[in-house]
Scaffold this motif. Structure first.
Motif, mmCIF file in Angstrom:
data_model
loop_
_atom_site.group_PDB
_atom_site.id
_atom_site.type_symbol
_atom_site.label_atom_id
_atom_site.label_comp_id
_atom_site.label_asym_id
_atom_site.label_seq_id
_atom_site.Cartn_x
_atom_site.Cartn_y
_atom_site.Cartn_z
ATOM 1 N N ALA A 42 0.810 -1.210 0.000
ATOM 2 C CA ALA A 42 0.000 0.000 0.000
ATOM 3 C C ALA A 42 0.849 1.268 0.000
ATOM 4 C CB ALA A 42 -0.927 0.007 1.207
ATOM 5 N N GLY A 43 2.064 1.199 0.532
ATOM 6 C CA GLY A 43 2.883 2.393 0.682
ATOM 7 C C GLY A 43 3.617 2.838 -0.559
ATOM 8 N N GLN A 44 3.950 1.911 -1.436
ATOM 9 C CA GLN A 44 4.626 2.215 -2.700
ATOM 10 C C GLN A 44 5.933 2.992 -2.534
ATOM 11 O OE1 GLN A 44 3.472 1.130 -5.962
ATOM 12 N NE2 GLN A 44 2.524 -0.244 -4.512
ATOM 13 N N SER A 45 6.726 2.615 -1.527
ATOM 14 C CA SER A 45 8.050 3.223 -1.338
ATOM 15 C C SER A 45 8.953 2.222 -0.629
ATOM 16 C CB SER A 45 7.953 4.509 -0.517
ATOM 17 O OG SER A 45 7.662 4.210 0.838
ATOM 18 N N GLY A 46 10.243 2.439 -0.739
ATOM 19 C CA GLY A 46 11.190 1.572 -0.050
ATOM 20 C C GLY A 46 10.990 1.583 1.454
ATOM 21 N N ARG A 47 10.679 2.746 2.001
ATOM 22 C CA ARG A 47 10.432 2.841 3.446
ATOM 23 C C ARG A 47 9.198 2.026 3.831
ATOM 24 N NH1 ARG A 47 10.492 8.464 6.209
ATOM 25 N NH2 ARG A 47 12.672 7.866 6.225
ATOM 26 N N ALA A 48 8.121 2.141 3.044
ATOM 27 C CA ALA A 48 6.894 1.397 3.344
ATOM 28 C C ALA A 48 7.131 -0.110 3.267
ATOM 29 C CB ALA A 48 5.779 1.814 2.386
ATOM 30 N N VAL A 49 7.908 -0.553 2.283
ATOM 31 C CA VAL A 49 8.209 -1.983 2.163
ATOM 32 C C VAL A 49 8.998 -2.448 3.381
ATOM 33 C CG1 VAL A 49 9.486 -3.717 0.844
ATOM 34 C CG2 VAL A 49 8.062 -2.051 -0.343
ATOM 35 N N ALA A 50 10.018 -1.692 3.771
ATOM 36 C CA ALA A 50 10.819 -2.060 4.943
ATOM 37 C C ALA A 50 9.946 -2.129 6.194
ATOM 38 C CB ALA A 50 11.962 -1.060 5.136
ATOM 39 N N GLU A 51 9.059 -1.158 6.364
ATOM 40 C CA GLU A 51 8.172 -1.146 7.526
ATOM 41 C C GLU A 51 7.200 -2.321 7.498
ATOM 42 O OE1 GLU A 51 6.503 2.785 7.357
ATOM 43 O OE2 GLU A 51 8.303 3.702 8.236
ATOM 44 N N ALA A 52 6.648 -2.630 6.327
ATOM 45 C CA ALA A 52 5.714 -3.757 6.216
ATOM 46 C C ALA A 52 6.423 -5.078 6.512
ATOM 47 C CB ALA A 52 5.084 -3.787 4.828
ATOM 48 N N PHE A 53 7.625 -5.248 5.969
ATOM 49 C CA PHE A 53 8.378 -6.478 6.250
ATOM 50 C C PHE A 53 8.701 -6.585 7.740
ATOM 51 C CE2 PHE A 53 10.202 -7.003 1.700
ATOM 52 C CZ PHE A 53 9.197 -7.901 1.372
ATOM 53 N N ALA A 54 9.145 -5.493 8.350
ATOM 54 C CA ALA A 54 9.458 -5.526 9.780
ATOM 55 C C ALA A 54 8.216 -5.863 10.605
ATOM 56 C CB ALA A 54 10.058 -4.193 10.220
ATOM 57 N N ALA A 55 7.080 -5.270 10.253
ATOM 58 C CA ALA A 55 5.827 -5.543 10.980
ATOM 59 C C ALA A 55 5.393 -7.000 10.824
ATOM 60 C CB ALA A 55 4.723 -4.606 10.494
ATOM 61 N N ALA A 56 5.761 -7.627 9.698
ATOM 62 C CA ALA A 56 5.404 -9.028 9.450
ATOM 63 C C ALA A 56 6.418 -9.995 10.056
ATOM 64 C CB ALA A 56 5.282 -9.274 7.945
ATOM 65 N N GLY A 57 7.422 -9.465 10.744
ATOM 66 C CA GLY A 57 8.411 -10.319 11.389
ATOM 67 C C GLY A 57 9.498 -10.840 10.467
ATOM 68 N N VAL A 58 9.632 -10.228 9.292
ATOM 69 C CA VAL A 58 10.666 -10.644 8.345
ATOM 70 C C VAL A 58 12.041 -10.350 8.947
ATOM 71 C CG1 VAL A 58 11.683 -10.046 6.091
ATOM 72 C CG2 VAL A 58 9.230 -10.428 6.303
ATOM 73 N N THR A 59 12.975 -11.267 8.748
ATOM 74 C CA THR A 59 14.346 -11.093 9.220
ATOM 75 C C THR A 59 15.322 -10.874 8.079
ATOM 76 O OG1 THR A 59 14.706 -13.490 9.162
ATOM 77 C CG2 THR A 59 13.987 -12.526 11.263
ATOM 78 N N ASP A 60 14.977 -11.380 6.881
ATOM 79 C CA ASP A 60 15.867 -11.357 5.728
ATOM 80 C C ASP A 60 15.060 -10.984 4.490
ATOM 81 O OD1 ASP A 60 18.597 -12.856 6.588
ATOM 82 O OD2 ASP A 60 16.879 -13.707 7.652
ATOM 83 N N VAL A 61 15.696 -10.213 3.585
ATOM 84 C CA VAL A 61 15.055 -9.789 2.347
ATOM 85 C C VAL A 61 15.981 -10.138 1.191
ATOM 86 C CG1 VAL A 61 14.242 -7.789 1.022
ATOM 87 C CG2 VAL A 61 13.806 -7.919 3.479
ATOM 88 N N VAL A 62 15.419 -10.726 0.148
ATOM 89 C CA VAL A 62 16.164 -10.974 -1.084
ATOM 90 C C VAL A 62 15.710 -9.928 -2.084
ATOM 91 C CG1 VAL A 62 16.581 -12.574 -2.980
ATOM 92 C CG2 VAL A 62 16.404 -13.442 -0.642
ATOM 93 N N ALA A 63 16.663 -9.193 -2.655
ATOM 94 C CA ALA A 63 16.334 -8.106 -3.582
ATOM 95 C C ALA A 63 17.289 -8.108 -4.768
ATOM 96 C CB ALA A 63 16.406 -6.765 -2.862
#
Length: 123
Positions: A42-63
């Motif tokens: 919903a955020g459409q930005s790198g910050r929003a993606v980072a926040e959404a992943f953190a809120a979902a308990g993500v520990t690692d991101v593949v990009a």
């Protein structure tokens, strides 16, 4: 136990990663032993993606395509970032991550496209 985050163009793991990290329409959250979760970006930005992943308990991101701003937001959120294998679908990226076959990113990969706010010329 690691929880993996991936940015996707469609909500399926047989699809490749999104060409634009912050504007990816879908976020996938993968946890061993659980079905994948797909979240609308919903955020459409790198910050929003980072926040959404953190809120979902993500520990690692593949990009694959990741600008310096998004990279910084991921690090600030305490997430580890891994370089995607070129051209591989999301499911294969996850398999490579689980096998320890991806390289960690110490800095964002260089963009190949030119200027713009994220370094990819606005695509």
């Amino acid at each position: 136990m690691p929880r993996l985050g991936l940015t996707l163009a469609i909500d399926r793991l047989d699809a490749p990663l999104s060409d634009h990290f912050g504007k990816a329409p879908w976020l996938a959250v993968l946890e061993p032993g659980a079905p994948p979760r797909f979240l609308a970006n919903a955020g459409q930005s790198g910050r929003a993606v980072a926040e959404a992943f953190a809120a979902a308990g993500v520990t690692d991101v593949v990009a694959g395509h990741l600008g310096p701003g998004a990279f910084g937001h991921l690090l600030q959120a305490g997430l580890r970032v891994w370089q995607a294998a070129a051209g591989e679908p999301a499911a294969e990226q996850a398999r490579r991550f689980e096998a320890g076959a991806l390289q960690p990113l110490a800095a964002p990969p260089p963009h190949q496209h030119g200027g713009g706010g994220c370094g990819c010329g606005g695509h």
